[in-house]
Motif scaffolding. Structure first.
Motif, PDB file in Angstrom:
ATOM      1  N   GLN A   1     -16.617  13.191  -2.227  1.00  0.00           N
ATOM      2  CA  GLN A   1     -15.518  14.082  -2.624  1.00  0.00           C
ATOM      3  C   GLN A   1     -15.105  13.870  -4.084  1.00  0.00           C
ATOM      4  OE1 GLN A   1     -12.414  13.202   0.204  1.00  0.00           O
ATOM      5  NE2 GLN A   1     -13.516  14.120   1.912  1.00  0.00           N
ATOM      6  N   GLY A   2     -15.728  12.883  -4.741  1.00  0.00           N
ATOM      7  CA  GLY A   2     -15.427  12.633  -6.144  1.00  0.00           C
ATOM      8  C   GLY A   2     -14.236  11.729  -6.388  1.00  0.00           C
ATOM      9  N   VAL A   3     -13.783  11.010  -5.372  1.00  0.00           N
ATOM     10  CA  VAL A   3     -12.655  10.087  -5.537  1.00  0.00           C
ATOM     11  C   VAL A   3     -13.160   8.852  -6.282  1.00  0.00           C
ATOM     12  CG1 VAL A   3     -10.963   8.655  -4.344  1.00  0.00           C
ATOM     13  CG2 VAL A   3     -11.527  10.923  -3.449  1.00  0.00           C
ATOM     14  N   ASP A   4     -12.507   8.512  -7.389  1.00  0.00           N
ATOM     15  CA  ASP A   4     -12.951   7.394  -8.225  1.00  0.00           C
ATOM     16  C   ASP A   4     -12.453   6.037  -7.750  1.00  0.00           C
ATOM     17  OD1 ASP A   4     -14.347   9.014 -10.042  1.00  0.00           O
ATOM     18  OD2 ASP A   4     -12.508   9.444 -11.153  1.00  0.00           O
ATOM     19  N   ILE A   5     -11.214   5.998  -7.256  1.00  0.00           N
ATOM     20  CA  ILE A   5     -10.610   4.722  -6.869  1.00  0.00           C
ATOM     21  C   ILE A   5     -10.079   4.832  -5.447  1.00  0.00           C
ATOM     22  CG2 ILE A   5      -8.778   3.046  -7.338  1.00  0.00           C
ATOM     23  CD1 ILE A   5      -8.895   3.937 -10.277  1.00  0.00           C
ATOM     24  N   VAL A   6     -10.458   3.855  -4.627  1.00  0.00           N
ATOM     25  CA  VAL A   6      -9.977   3.777  -3.254  1.00  0.00           C
ATOM     26  C   VAL A   6      -9.450   2.361  -3.032  1.00  0.00           C
ATOM     27  CG1 VAL A   6     -10.604   3.912  -0.814  1.00  0.00           C
ATOM     28  CG2 VAL A   6     -11.679   5.470  -2.453  1.00  0.00           C
ATOM     29  N   VAL A   7      -8.292   2.262  -2.427  1.00  0.00           N
ATOM     30  CA  VAL A   7      -7.700   0.973  -2.089  1.00  0.00           C
ATOM     31  C   VAL A   7      -7.979   0.706  -0.616  1.00  0.00           C
ATOM     32  CG1 VAL A   7      -5.515  -0.281  -1.792  1.00  0.00           C
ATOM     33  CG2 VAL A   7      -5.911   1.106  -3.848  1.00  0.00           C
ATOM     34  N   ILE A   8      -8.474  -0.495  -0.335  1.00  0.00           N
ATOM     35  CA  ILE A   8      -8.676  -0.915   1.048  1.00  0.00           C
ATOM     36  C   ILE A   8      -7.558  -1.893   1.385  1.00  0.00           C
ATOM     37  CG2 ILE A   8     -10.192  -2.082   2.697  1.00  0.00           C
ATOM     38  CD1 ILE A   8     -12.539  -1.259   0.846  1.00  0.00           C
ATOM     39  N   GLU A   9      -6.699  -1.486   2.303  1.00  0.00           N
ATOM     40  CA  GLU A   9      -5.615  -2.362   2.764  1.00  0.00           C
ATOM     41  C   GLU A   9      -6.125  -3.135   3.964  1.00  0.00           C
ATOM     42  OE1 GLU A   9      -1.041  -2.281   4.447  1.00  0.00           O
ATOM     43  OE2 GLU A   9      -2.053  -0.395   4.041  1.00  0.00           O
ATOM     44  N   ALA A  10      -6.261  -4.445   3.795  1.00  0.00           N
ATOM     45  CA  ALA A  10      -6.807  -5.278   4.860  1.00  0.00           C
ATOM     46  C   ALA A  10      -6.161  -6.655   4.807  1.00  0.00           C
ATOM     47  CB  ALA A  10      -8.327  -5.397   4.724  1.00  0.00           C
ATOM     48  N   PRO A  11      -5.268  -6.957   5.745  1.00  0.00           N
ATOM     49  CA  PRO A  11      -4.616  -8.265   5.740  1.00  0.00           C
ATOM     50  C   PRO A  11      -5.602  -9.441   5.778  1.00  0.00           C
ATOM     51  CG  PRO A  11      -3.496  -6.795   7.244  1.00  0.00           C
ATOM     52  CD  PRO A  11      -4.738  -6.080   6.786  1.00  0.00           C
ATOM     53  N   LEU A  12      -6.759  -9.249   6.381  1.00  0.00           N
ATOM     54  CA  LEU A  12      -7.746 -10.327   6.473  1.00  0.00           C
ATOM     55  C   LEU A  12      -8.940 -10.062   5.560  1.00  0.00           C
ATOM     56  CD1 LEU A  12      -7.695 -10.977  10.332  1.00  0.00           C
ATOM     57  CD2 LEU A  12      -6.483 -12.223   8.530  1.00  0.00           C
TER      58      LEU A  12
ATOM     59  N   VAL B   1      -5.669   6.899  -2.951  1.00  0.00           N
ATOM     60  CA  VAL B   1      -6.337   7.014  -1.656  1.00  0.00           C
ATOM     61  C   VAL B   1      -6.433   5.616  -1.046  1.00  0.00           C
ATOM     62  CG1 VAL B   1      -8.502   7.610  -0.510  1.00  0.00           C
ATOM     63  CG2 VAL B   1      -7.643   9.045  -2.366  1.00  0.00           C
ATOM     64  N   ILE B   2      -5.970   5.483   0.193  1.00  0.00           N
ATOM     65  CA  ILE B   2      -5.930   4.177   0.847  1.00  0.00           C
ATOM     66  C   ILE B   2      -6.674   4.237   2.167  1.00  0.00           C
ATOM     67  CG2 ILE B   2      -4.423   2.424   1.883  1.00  0.00           C
ATOM     68  CD1 ILE B   2      -2.303   3.287  -0.189  1.00  0.00           C
ATOM     69  N   ILE B   3      -7.496   3.217   2.395  1.00  0.00           N
ATOM     70  CA  ILE B   3      -8.139   3.019   3.695  1.00  0.00           C
ATOM     71  C   ILE B   3      -7.441   1.836   4.344  1.00  0.00           C
ATOM     72  CG2 ILE B   3     -10.253   2.348   4.891  1.00  0.00           C
ATOM     73  CD1 ILE B   3     -11.837   3.671   2.620  1.00  0.00           C
TER      74      ILE B   3
ATOM     75  N   ALA C   1      -7.502  -0.804   6.993  1.00  0.00           N
ATOM     76  CA  ALA C   1      -8.447  -1.462   7.900  1.00  0.00           C
ATOM     77  C   ALA C   1      -7.817  -1.795   9.244  1.00  0.00           C
ATOM     78  CB  ALA C   1      -9.012  -2.723   7.246  1.00  0.00           C
ATOM     79  N   ASP C   2      -6.529  -2.149   9.264  1.00  0.00           N
ATOM     80  CA  ASP C   2      -5.864  -2.427  10.543  1.00  0.00           C
ATOM     81  C   ASP C   2      -5.821  -1.179  11.417  1.00  0.00           C
ATOM     82  OD1 ASP C   2      -5.374  -5.126  10.498  1.00  0.00           O
ATOM     83  OD2 ASP C   2      -3.210  -4.958  10.183  1.00  0.00           O
ATOM     84  N   LYS C   3      -5.488  -0.054  10.805  1.00  0.00           N
ATOM     85  CA  LYS C   3      -5.427   1.204  11.550  1.00  0.00           C
ATOM     86  C   LYS C   3      -6.809   1.543  12.111  1.00  0.00           C
ATOM     87  CE  LYS C   3      -4.092   6.045  11.136  1.00  0.00           C
ATOM     88  NZ  LYS C   3      -3.728   7.125  10.236  1.00  0.00           N
ATOM     89  N   ILE C   4      -7.833   1.346  11.307  1.00  0.00           N
ATOM     90  CA  ILE C   4      -9.201   1.581  11.774  1.00  0.00           C
ATOM     91  C   ILE C   4      -9.494   0.669  12.953  1.00  0.00           C
ATOM     92  CG2 ILE C   4     -11.644   1.283  11.179  1.00  0.00           C
ATOM     93  CD1 ILE C   4     -10.898   2.259   8.349  1.00  0.00           C
ATOM     94  N   GLY C   5      -9.107  -0.597  12.855  1.00  0.00           N
ATOM     95  CA  GLY C   5      -9.329  -1.546  13.946  1.00  0.00           C
ATOM     96  C   GLY C   5      -8.636  -1.111  15.224  1.00  0.00           C
TER      97      GLY C   5
ATOM     98  N   ALA D   1       0.827  -1.187   0.000  1.00  0.00           N
ATOM     99  CA  ALA D   1       0.000   0.000   0.000  1.00  0.00           C
ATOM    100  C   ALA D   1       0.874   1.254   0.000  1.00  0.00           C
ATOM    101  CB  ALA D   1      -0.936   0.001   1.195  1.00  0.00           C
ATOM    102  N   GLY D   2       2.046   1.155   0.607  1.00  0.00           N
ATOM    103  CA  GLY D   2       2.934   2.309   0.624  1.00  0.00           C
ATOM    104  C   GLY D   2       3.333   2.725  -0.782  1.00  0.00           C
ATOM    105  N   SER D   3       3.551   1.733  -1.659  1.00  0.00           N
ATOM    106  CA  SER D   3       3.904   2.049  -3.044  1.00  0.00           C
ATOM    107  C   SER D   3       2.750   2.745  -3.747  1.00  0.00           C
ATOM    108  CB  SER D   3       4.272   0.770  -3.801  1.00  0.00           C
ATOM    109  OG  SER D   3       5.423   0.182  -3.239  1.00  0.00           O
ATOM    110  N   LEU D   4       1.533   2.311  -3.478  1.00  0.00           N
ATOM    111  CA  LEU D   4       0.358   2.946  -4.078  1.00  0.00           C
ATOM    112  C   LEU D   4       0.156   4.352  -3.522  1.00  0.00           C
ATOM    113  CD1 LEU D   4      -2.111  -0.066  -4.166  1.00  0.00           C
ATOM    114  CD2 LEU D   4      -1.054   1.075  -6.128  1.00  0.00           C
ATOM    115  N   ALA D   5       0.384   4.508  -2.229  1.00  0.00           N
ATOM    116  CA  ALA D   5       0.248   5.843  -1.628  1.00  0.00           C
ATOM    117  C   ALA D   5       1.215   6.812  -2.298  1.00  0.00           C
ATOM    118  CB  ALA D   5       0.495   5.779  -0.130  1.00  0.00           C
ATOM    119  N   GLY D   6       2.404   6.326  -2.636  1.00  0.00           N
ATOM    120  CA  GLY D   6       3.384   7.158  -3.318  1.00  0.00           C
ATOM    121  C   GLY D   6       2.927   7.599  -4.697  1.00  0.00           C
ATOM    122  N   LEU D   7       1.964   6.866  -5.267  1.00  0.00           N
ATOM    123  CA  LEU D   7       1.406   7.225  -6.573  1.00  0.00           C
ATOM    124  C   LEU D   7       0.190   8.135  -6.431  1.00  0.00           C
ATOM    125  CD1 LEU D   7       1.594   3.690  -8.247  1.00  0.00           C
ATOM    126  CD2 LEU D   7       3.063   5.665  -8.729  1.00  0.00           C
ATOM    127  N   GLY D   8      -0.132   8.508  -5.186  1.00  0.00           N
ATOM    128  CA  GLY D   8      -1.264   9.390  -4.945  1.00  0.00           C
ATOM    129  C   GLY D   8      -2.594   8.679  -4.786  1.00  0.00           C
TER     130      GLY D   8
END
Length: 177
Positions: free
Chosen positions: A88-99, A10-12, A14-18, A1-8
């Motif tokens: 907000q008009g974001v088209d693509i969101v990545v959900i990072e979730a190990p499970l 948007v990442i959610i 799930a572990d951090k939320i937990g 996910a860090g590599s994707l974040a570097g490309l701008g």
């Protein structure tokens, strides 16, 4: 996910939320203490995630009980964040979730990306995070084996490479989308 974040992207996370829910949601905290005992409370009254992890990651039934407490709340929070991004008009969101697969969320996303690596590399990474070999093994066993995860995947990324190589792989896949 860090590599994707570097490309701008948007990442959610799930572990951090937990982690945030475990710290801030009084009902979740009460259920966790009722289920796993007072010994999971750290000085100061918060849940000691390391103690809780030691209980659940080597005990499938205990992990299942924790997931029944946590997954509905995490799912609600992820849905709320997705709605906010849509507004907000974001088209693509990545959900990072190990499970992601274990939680059944793989059916709720457009694509599933899985990362793989040799077990030795995974152990090394987890030990660098401060986990003992026993703790690392328990966490690995709590997830579906790679071969089963791959069956659910649209994209499989082998992470047994340098960070620069990994970022190159991720960037190439992202641009090809």
């Amino acid at each position: 996910a860090g590599s994707l974040a570097g490309l701008g992207v948007v990442i959610i996370d799930a572990d951090k939320i937990g982690h945030e829910i475990l710290e801030s949601d009084d009902e979740v905290r009460r259920q966790a203490i009722d289920t796993f005992g007072q010994n999971i409370i750290a000085p100061g009254g918060k849940i000691d995630r390391k103690k809780l992890g030691n209980i659940v990651f080597d005990n499938p039934e205990a992990l299942s009980r924790l997931n029944r407490i946590m997954h509905p709340r995490i799912s609600e929070a992820v849905k709320a964040q997705l709605e906010q991004y849509r507004r907000q008009g974001v088209d693509i969101v990545v959900i990072e979730a190990p499970l992601l697969i274990e939680a059944g969320w793989d059916t709720k996303v457009d694509e599933v990306w899985i990362t793989t690596a040799p077990r030795a590399a995974i152990f090394k990474r987890l030990e660098q995070l401060g986990l003992s070999r026993t703790e690392a093994m328990a966490r690995i066993r709590s997830q579906l084996p790679d071969r089963e995860q791959v069956n659910h995947a649209d994209v499989v990324i082998n992470t047994d490479c340098s960070l620069d190589e990994l970022e190159g792989k991720v960037g190439k896949i992202w641009r090809e989308m």
